[in-house]
Design an enzyme around this catalytic site. Structure first.
Site, short mmCIF file in Angstrom:
data_model
loop_
_atom_site.label_atom_id
_atom_site.label_comp_id
_atom_site.label_asym_id
_atom_site.label_seq_id
_atom_site.Cartn_x
_atom_site.Cartn_y
_atom_site.Cartn_z
N PHE A 149 0.81 -1.23 0.00
CA PHE A 149 0.00 0.00 0.00
C PHE A 149 0.84 1.27 0.00
CE2 PHE A 149 0.81 -0.03 4.60
CZ PHE A 149 0.97 1.32 4.85
N LYS A 173 -1.26 -7.02 -9.29
CA LYS A 173 -2.22 -7.12 -8.18
C LYS A 173 -1.79 -6.08 -7.15
CE LYS A 173 -3.11 -8.26 -4.46
NZ LYS A 173 -3.51 -7.29 -3.42
N GLU A 176 -5.01 -3.69 -1.93
CA GLU A 176 -6.44 -3.39 -1.92
C GLU A 176 -6.76 -2.14 -1.11
OE1 GLU A 176 -4.68 -5.80 -0.59
OE2 GLU A 176 -5.81 -7.05 0.80
N SER A 226 5.36 -6.96 3.38
CA SER A 226 5.96 -7.24 4.69
C SER A 226 6.75 -8.55 4.65
CB SER A 226 4.85 -7.33 5.74
OG SER A 226 3.91 -8.31 5.33
N CYS A 281 9.44 1.90 3.34
CA CYS A 281 10.32 0.78 3.67
C CYS A 281 11.75 1.26 3.90
CB CYS A 281 10.30 -0.26 2.57
SG CYS A 281 10.91 0.41 1.02
N GLU A 381 8.86 -4.13 13.09
CA GLU A 381 8.71 -3.07 12.09
C GLU A 381 7.40 -2.36 12.41
OE1 GLU A 381 7.70 -4.09 8.00
OE2 GLU A 381 8.78 -2.33 7.29
P1 NAD Z 1 1.53 -6.57 3.04
O1 NAD Z 1 2.58 -7.62 3.12
O2 NAD Z 1 0.41 -6.60 4.02
O3 NAD Z 1 0.81 -6.61 1.58
C1 NAD Z 1 1.57 -6.62 0.40
C2 NAD Z 1 0.75 -7.33 -0.69
O4 NAD Z 1 0.51 -8.67 -0.28
C3 NAD Z 1 -0.62 -6.71 -0.92
O5 NAD Z 1 -0.88 -6.69 -2.32
C4 NAD Z 1 -1.58 -7.63 -0.19
O6 NAD Z 1 -2.84 -7.70 -0.80
C5 NAD Z 1 -0.88 -8.97 -0.26
N1 NAD Z 1 -1.15 -9.82 0.92
C6 NAD Z 1 -1.40 -9.39 2.18
N2 NAD Z 1 -1.59 -10.45 3.00
C7 NAD Z 1 -1.44 -11.56 2.23
C8 NAD Z 1 -1.51 -12.96 2.49
N3 NAD Z 1 -1.76 -13.43 3.72
N4 NAD Z 1 -1.30 -13.82 1.48
C9 NAD Z 1 -1.03 -13.36 0.24
N5 NAD Z 1 -0.96 -12.04 -0.07
C10 NAD Z 1 -1.16 -11.15 0.91
O7 NAD Z 1 2.28 -5.17 3.05
P2 NAD Z 1 1.65 -3.71 3.13
O8 NAD Z 1 1.13 -3.50 4.51
O9 NAD Z 1 0.75 -3.46 1.98
O10 NAD Z 1 2.95 -2.82 2.88
C11 NAD Z 1 3.85 -2.47 3.90
C12 NAD Z 1 4.99 -3.44 3.99
O11 NAD Z 1 5.70 -3.49 2.74
C13 NAD Z 1 6.05 -3.04 5.01
O12 NAD Z 1 6.47 -4.19 5.67
C14 NAD Z 1 7.16 -2.45 4.17
O13 NAD Z 1 8.44 -2.48 4.77
C15 NAD Z 1 7.09 -3.31 2.97
N6 NAD Z 1 7.72 -2.66 1.82
C16 NAD Z 1 8.93 -3.12 1.44
C17 NAD Z 1 9.58 -2.51 0.39
C18 NAD Z 1 10.92 -3.00 -0.07
O14 NAD Z 1 11.36 -2.55 -1.11
N7 NAD Z 1 11.60 -3.88 0.63
C19 NAD Z 1 8.97 -1.45 -0.29
C20 NAD Z 1 7.70 -1.03 0.12
C21 NAD Z 1 7.09 -1.65 1.19
#
Ligand code: NAD
Length: 496
Positions: A149, A173, A176, A226, A281, A381
């Site tokens: 997000f 994808k 959401e 994450s 991040c 985090e």
């Molecule tokens: P998230 O892991 O909750 O979601 C990321 C994606 O995974 C979304 O599209 C979501 O729909 C999907 N998802 C969520 N739960 C899932 C599940 N159980 N099974 C399959 N798919 C699932 O992350 P977020 O809250 O949207 O974003 C923040 C996180 O992203 C933080 O941890 C941040 O550090 C990380 N991030 C990392 C980088 C990097 O380059 N390393 C860059 C941006 C964000």
């Protein structure tokens, strides 16, 4: 209320899954839209559509593909203001920050436009008499991108311009929580002349993600999110025989040495800690202060924090709200944990006065001193506007602390000692390192990616590694026959 639907085959595809999720305007604290959540049929449809578009796109001349990429860049540059407004209305980040995110994504589009050069293979003439060897770099087919997000435009742009330029077709994808930017970008690419089906947007939750991970026609997965989900994506995609890069979470430390310029350092702590409400991040979430620097630094940081204006990103503010109420409450709970663990809450963001609606998902910038490494405030985090300060007695203790973290996304050292900085860049076990630069996100012609639990898989995002990830090499050994090539010989071919 508007429902954001899938973008399949160059047009909006109205979902029939019967499932939706709410989309909020975080500064208003209100649901403003709903987003469709794909079912198995819609996953199949998006992938089938991308698969059908692949041969035509792969075989389109480099000149025509370049032209489309270039037009996309021009349109994006002309209309980026519209996209920034969308980002602010669903993510909450202030407009200038949204514009910055788009600028960094645009950089990758510009890099990707040079793809004909990057796709060139090698050629060796006469490896044996009359025999040549050459390599081709070919696209993989349908690739899926799953994004978080916090950068609804930039993170997809780390991948799709390169995947598409290299001749693949894409199913994106997006998160959401702020899904509209993906549709806007896909529609713009269609306007630029991209053939239908090359870039599809499939909205959804775990059902959509799992469907893509398991789909036999999806050849590669690029994921950002994450760490627990990144690990799951990496393992599941690999189990299904896919190429995968999965970038995860972070806990980024800034090491401040006693000789650092404390005014510049304090500016950097505030900018890197509280920009985008800490939902980056590469945000600095831990300041490792090498004594005797901590008291002076904290005073300077706190003074700057008192001048920050928190509010609706459409107004003239420095920092917006958090993404959801639940996330705000979770982030705020770490302030209580800090108090219970005996840390010192130097600046408390709870109850801050904001320039925005009462129901917005607000939490002000927070600074917590004397954090112990055993506290969840240090370990987790948090992904919000909380900066923890850990005091250490030496450079060595600071490096040991950072290297003991399971994360290895970004880090920075602030010092005027070139030797110390050079030693740090050598000794630190982190993928992206800043020397007096708090958010060292590499430019588009380098590559982005962390170490340890911050990234799974060996390909980083964008840069030449992006092209490596989205292509596979084919080696051709060729000769044009003449009579001297005849004769029977069952031995392993040797060169003459
Ligand atoms: P998230 O892991 O909750 O979601 C990321 C994606 O995974 C979304 O599209 C979501 O729909 C999907 N998802 C969520 N739960 C899932 C599940 N159980 N099974 C399959 N798919 C699932 O992350 P977020 O809250 O949207 O974003 C923040 C996180 O992203 C933080 O941890 C941040 O550090 C990380 N991030 C990392 C980088 C990097 O380059 N390393 C860059 C941006 C964000």
């Amino acid at each position: 209320m508007q429902t954001i639907d899938h973008w399949i085959s160059g047009r909006t595809h109205t979902s029939t899954s019967g499932r939706t999720a709410p989309v909020y305007d975080p500064a208003l604290g209100q649901q403003t839209k709903a987003v469709a959540l794909a079912d198995a049929n819609e996953i199949d449809l998006a992938v089938a559509d991308a698969k059908a578009a692949f041969p035509g796109w792969r075989d389109m001349s480099l000149a025509k593909r370049s032209g489309i990429m270039f037009r996309f860049r021009e349109l994006l540059n002309e209309r980026k203001g519209e996209l920034a407004e969308i980002l602010t209305s669903e993510h909450g980040k202030v407009i200038s920050d949204a514009a910055g995110e788009i600028a960094r994504g645009l950089e990758v589009v510009e890099f990707a436009i040079g793809f004909p050069h990057l796709l060139k293979g090698d050629f060796s003439e006469n490896v044996s008499t009359g025999v040549d060897v050459y390599t081709l770099r070919q696209p993989l087919g349908v690739v899926a991108i799953i994004s978080p997000f916090n950068f609804p435009a930039m993170v997809p742009m780390w991948f799709f311009p390169i995947a598409i330029a290299a001749g693949n077709t894409v199913v994106l994808k997006p998160s959401e929580k702020d899904p509209s930017a993906a549709n806007w970008m896909a529609e713009l690419f269609t306007e630029a002349g991209l053939p239908d089906g090359v870039f599809n947007v499939l909205h959804g939750d775990k059902v959509a993600v799992d469907g893509l991970l398991e789909h036999p026609d999806v050849k590669a997965i690029s994921f950002v999110g994450s760490t627990p989900i990144a690990r799951y994506i990496y393992e599941t995609a690999a189990k299904h025989g896919k190429r995968v890069q999965a970038l995860g979470g972070a806990k980024n430390h800034m090491l401040v040495l006693p000789d650092a310029d404390l005014d510049v350092t304090a500016d950097a702590v505030v900018n890197a800690g509280f920009g985008s409400a800490g939902e980056r991040c590469m945000a600095i979430s831990v300041v490792v202060a090498v004594e005797p620097v901590a008291d002076d630094l904290i005073a300077k940081v706190a003074e700057r924090m008192s001048g920050l204006k928190v509010g609706d990103g459409r107004r003239s503010c420095d920092m917006g709200p958090l993404i959801t109420e639940a996330h705000r409450d979770k982030v705020a709970s770490y302030i209580e944990i800090a108090e219970e663990d005996g840390a010192t809450v130097a600046v408390d963001g709870r109850g801050i006065k904001v320039d925005g609606a009462d129901d917005g998902f607000w939490l002000g910038p927070t600074l917590i001193d004397n954090v112990q490494t055993s506290s969840k405030v240090y370990i987790d985090e948090i992904f919000g506007p909380i900066v923890a300060v850990v005091r250490v007695e030496s450079y060595e203790a600071g490096v040991e602390l950072i290297n003991n973290s399971p994360y290895g996304n970004g880090t920075a050292i602030f010092t005027n000692d070139g030797g110390a900085a050079r030693r740090f860049q050598n000794e630190i076990e982190v993928g992206m390192v800043g020397v007096n630069v708090p958010i060292p996100v590499p430019v588009s012609y380098h590559s982005f990616g962390g170490w340890k639990d911050s990234a799974f898989g060996n390909a980083k995002a964008y840069g030449t590694q992006g092209f490596d990830f989205f292509t596979r090499e084919k080696a051709i050994t060729s000769r044009w026959l003449d009579p001297s090539h005849g004769g029977i010989n069952l031995g392993f071919p040797e060169h003459d």
